[in-house]
Design an enzyme around this catalytic site. Structure first.
Site, PDB file in Angstrom:
ATOM      1  N   ARG A  11       0.958  -1.253   0.103  1.00 45.42           N
ATOM      2  CA  ARG A  11       0.065   0.093  -0.183  1.00 45.42           C
ATOM      3  C   ARG A  11       0.733   1.369  -0.044  1.00 45.42           C
ATOM      4  O   ARG A  11       0.660   2.342  -0.461  1.00 45.42           O
ATOM      5  CB  ARG A  11      -1.089  -0.093   1.210  1.00 45.42           C
ATOM      6  CG  ARG A  11      -2.111  -0.995   1.115  1.00 45.42           C
ATOM      7  CD  ARG A  11      -2.822  -0.664  -0.176  1.00 45.42           C
ATOM      8  NE  ARG A  11      -4.018  -1.489  -0.260  1.00 45.42           N
ATOM      9  CZ  ARG A  11      -4.592  -2.062  -1.400  1.00 45.42           C
ATOM     10  NH1 ARG A  11      -4.313  -1.506  -2.367  1.00 45.42           N
ATOM     11  NH2 ARG A  11      -5.460  -2.996  -1.255  1.00 45.42           N
ATOM     12  N   GLU A  55       2.262   1.478  -3.557  1.00 48.57           N
ATOM     13  CA  GLU A  55       0.950   2.180  -4.388  1.00 48.57           C
ATOM     14  C   GLU A  55       0.783   3.363  -4.189  1.00 48.57           C
ATOM     15  O   GLU A  55       0.619   4.128  -5.129  1.00 48.57           O
ATOM     16  CB  GLU A  55      -0.327   1.082  -3.974  1.00 48.57           C
ATOM     17  CG  GLU A  55      -1.437   1.485  -4.832  1.00 48.57           C
ATOM     18  CD  GLU A  55      -2.650   0.694  -4.258  1.00 48.57           C
ATOM     19  OE1 GLU A  55      -3.418   0.155  -5.085  1.00 48.57           O
ATOM     20  OE2 GLU A  55      -2.917   0.737  -3.078  1.00 48.57           O
ATOM     21  N   SER A 113      17.320  13.085  -2.599  1.00 48.93           N
ATOM     22  CA  SER A 113      18.505  12.003  -2.066  1.00 48.93           C
ATOM     23  C   SER A 113      17.734  10.906  -1.182  1.00 48.93           C
ATOM     24  O   SER A 113      16.948  11.176  -0.480  1.00 48.93           O
ATOM     25  CB  SER A 113      19.484  12.466  -1.386  1.00 48.93           C
ATOM     26  OG  SER A 113      20.558  11.612  -0.954  1.00 48.93           O
TER      27      SER A 113
END
Length: 139
Positions: free
Chosen positions: A67, A70, A93
């Site tokens: 998740r 995602e 970075s």
């Protein structure tokens, strides 16, 4: 909690314990005080061994990790454009980087997760011959 006792972020102490970050001598003292049962050999290994900073692809099947992945991919283009708009042409970075995970309470009283990425901005450079210290392989 352990992170506060050692003086590092909660994700960094998790990485140290997982062998994904190197323990400094200064933090080793605090970690030993916080976890007195931690063996000296483990403490030495955390300071001497070079961390394995990769991941097993199967971790992406773990629901929390998936998740998060995602969410970053879903918002990725917007994140990229906002970084470029606010900082210029470059990237964040992942080495000069802090990550902290916490919680807050939503309007309905529900627990909500807060993940903060705090990375140094690295501008892309113009690759001029004058600034290149390496001899060209074309010469």
């Amino acid at each position: 909690d352990l992170a506060n006792e050692v003086g590092v972020t909660n994700t960094y102490i998790a990485q140290i314990m997982l062998g994904q970050a190197k323990l400094t001598a200064h933090s080793a003292i605090a970690l030993k005080q916080a976890l007195p049962d931690l063996s000296d050999s483990d403490l030495d290994a955390m300071q001497q061994n070079f961390p394995f900073r990769s991941f097993d692809d199967s971790i992406l099947k773990e629901p929390n990790v998936y998740r998060t992945y995602e969410a970053v991919t879903h918002y990725g283009e917007a994140i990229k454009r906002i970084i470029n708009e606010q900082c210029g042409d470059g990237i964040m970075s992942a080495i000069d980087f802090y990550l902290d995970v916490g919680t807050t309470t939503g309007k309905q009283g529900e627990k909500r997760v807060v993940i903060t990425f705090n990375g140094k901005f690295l501008p892309h450079i113009e690759q001029t011959l004058e600034d290149n210290g390496a001899k060209s392989p074309r010469d």
